[in-house]
Write a protein that holds these residues in place. Sequence first.
Motif, short mmCIF file in Angstrom:
data_model
loop_
_atom_site.label_atom_id
_atom_site.label_comp_id
_atom_site.label_asym_id
_atom_site.label_seq_id
_atom_site.Cartn_x
_atom_site.Cartn_y
_atom_site.Cartn_z
N ILE A 97 0.83 -1.21 0.00
CA ILE A 97 0.00 0.00 0.00
C ILE A 97 0.87 1.26 0.00
CG2 ILE A 97 -1.81 1.28 1.20
CD1 ILE A 97 -2.76 -1.42 0.24
N THR A 98 0.46 2.23 -0.78
CA THR A 98 1.12 3.54 -0.80
C THR A 98 0.10 4.62 -0.48
OG1 THR A 98 2.76 2.84 -2.45
CG2 THR A 98 2.40 5.21 -2.18
N VAL A 99 0.45 5.51 0.44
CA VAL A 99 -0.44 6.59 0.85
C VAL A 99 0.20 7.92 0.49
CG1 VAL A 99 -1.55 7.73 2.82
CG2 VAL A 99 -1.39 5.23 2.75
N ASP A 100 -0.57 8.79 -0.10
CA ASP A 100 -0.13 10.15 -0.43
C ASP A 100 -0.23 10.99 0.85
OD1 ASP A 100 0.16 12.77 -1.25
OD2 ASP A 100 -1.20 12.61 -2.95
N THR A 101 0.91 11.34 1.44
CA THR A 101 0.89 12.04 2.73
C THR A 101 0.33 13.46 2.61
OG1 THR A 101 3.22 12.65 2.40
CG2 THR A 101 2.76 10.72 3.77
N SER A 102 0.38 14.04 1.42
CA SER A 102 -0.18 15.39 1.26
C SER A 102 -1.70 15.39 1.29
CB SER A 102 0.31 16.02 -0.06
OG SER A 102 -0.25 15.36 -1.17
N SER A 103 -2.30 14.20 1.24
CA SER A 103 -3.76 14.11 1.25
C SER A 103 -4.33 14.04 2.66
CB SER A 103 -4.22 12.88 0.46
OG SER A 103 -3.90 11.67 1.14
N ILE A 104 -3.49 14.32 3.67
CA ILE A 104 -3.96 14.29 5.05
C ILE A 104 -5.08 15.32 5.24
CG2 ILE A 104 -2.29 15.98 5.94
CD1 ILE A 104 -2.05 14.11 8.42
N ASP A 105 -6.09 14.93 6.00
CA ASP A 105 -7.27 15.78 6.14
C ASP A 105 -7.83 15.70 7.56
OD1 ASP A 105 -9.60 17.20 5.87
OD2 ASP A 105 -10.54 15.83 4.44
N PHE A 106 -7.64 16.78 8.32
CA PHE A 106 -8.21 16.90 9.65
C PHE A 106 -9.56 17.63 9.60
CE2 PHE A 106 -3.85 16.19 11.13
CZ PHE A 106 -4.05 15.44 12.28
N GLY A 107 -9.88 18.20 8.44
CA GLY A 107 -11.07 19.03 8.34
C GLY A 107 -10.80 20.45 8.81
N VAL A 108 -9.53 20.76 9.09
CA VAL A 108 -9.13 22.10 9.53
C VAL A 108 -7.97 22.53 8.62
CG1 VAL A 108 -8.33 23.54 11.43
CG2 VAL A 108 -9.76 21.54 11.90
N PRO A 109 -8.20 23.36 7.63
CA PRO A 109 -7.17 23.70 6.64
C PRO A 109 -5.83 24.16 7.22
CG PRO A 109 -9.29 24.51 5.90
CD PRO A 109 -9.50 23.98 7.29
N LYS A 110 -5.85 25.02 8.24
CA LYS A 110 -4.59 25.49 8.82
C LYS A 110 -3.81 24.36 9.49
CE LYS A 110 -5.31 30.44 9.52
NZ LYS A 110 -4.13 30.77 8.69
N LEU A 111 -4.54 23.44 10.14
CA LEU A 111 -3.88 22.30 10.76
C LEU A 111 -3.31 21.37 9.69
CD1 LEU A 111 -3.11 20.59 13.20
CD2 LEU A 111 -5.44 19.64 13.18
#
Length: 207
Positions: free
Chosen positions: A86-100
């Motif tokens: 499996i490969t995960v795109d780390t830039s696709s992280i999503d907390f639902g808070v843009p600044k975070l």
Amino acid sequence: MKNALPVGMLAVMTRSAMAVLMGTALAALTGTAMAAPVTYNVDPSHTHPSFEADHFGGLSVWRGRFDKSSGTIVLDKDKGTGTVNITVDTSSIDFGVPKLDEHVRSPEMFDVEKFPTATYKGTLTNFKDGKPTEVEGEFTLHGVTKPLKLTINQFKCMMNPMSHKETCGADASTTFKRSDFGVSYGDKYGFNQEVKLQIQVEAVRAG
């Protein structure tokens, strides 16, 4: 009895027929054995690794996920073996808070420009009733690779009634310390470095 075959010829024909039958059976068995491992391609629209991370040593729990994943799962149900890649795109992280999200992508944490992916490569193990219950593998994050075991809490393969393709899905979980992978931001503020990882994955039979 004039049309009766000589005993010798009958024996030869019987042996020939038996040889053909045995050859056919052997070919079928060999073909089955060779075809047993099946490759499934990860469905990114139904695969979302999610996680829980501490904020200020118990003040709250932050939850997020990665929106882009790819990879393959190879499964041999008869032999009770298989692999995961499996490969995960780390830039696709999503907390639902843009600044975070922006901060987590920065060099202070994941440094996604330098380390754009996280990977997991492992072997499906401990099959029960034809289903794997664990994955023994290696996790690479932030340029660091370490052993990591996943527990498979749920596993199922079925013919998807919408796509009409065989699909396997699983729910897996594990915990790890992000500081072990060089992502130790917040430790001086008392952040607990342990991360709980929950993985929902679906993969479609290739071909």
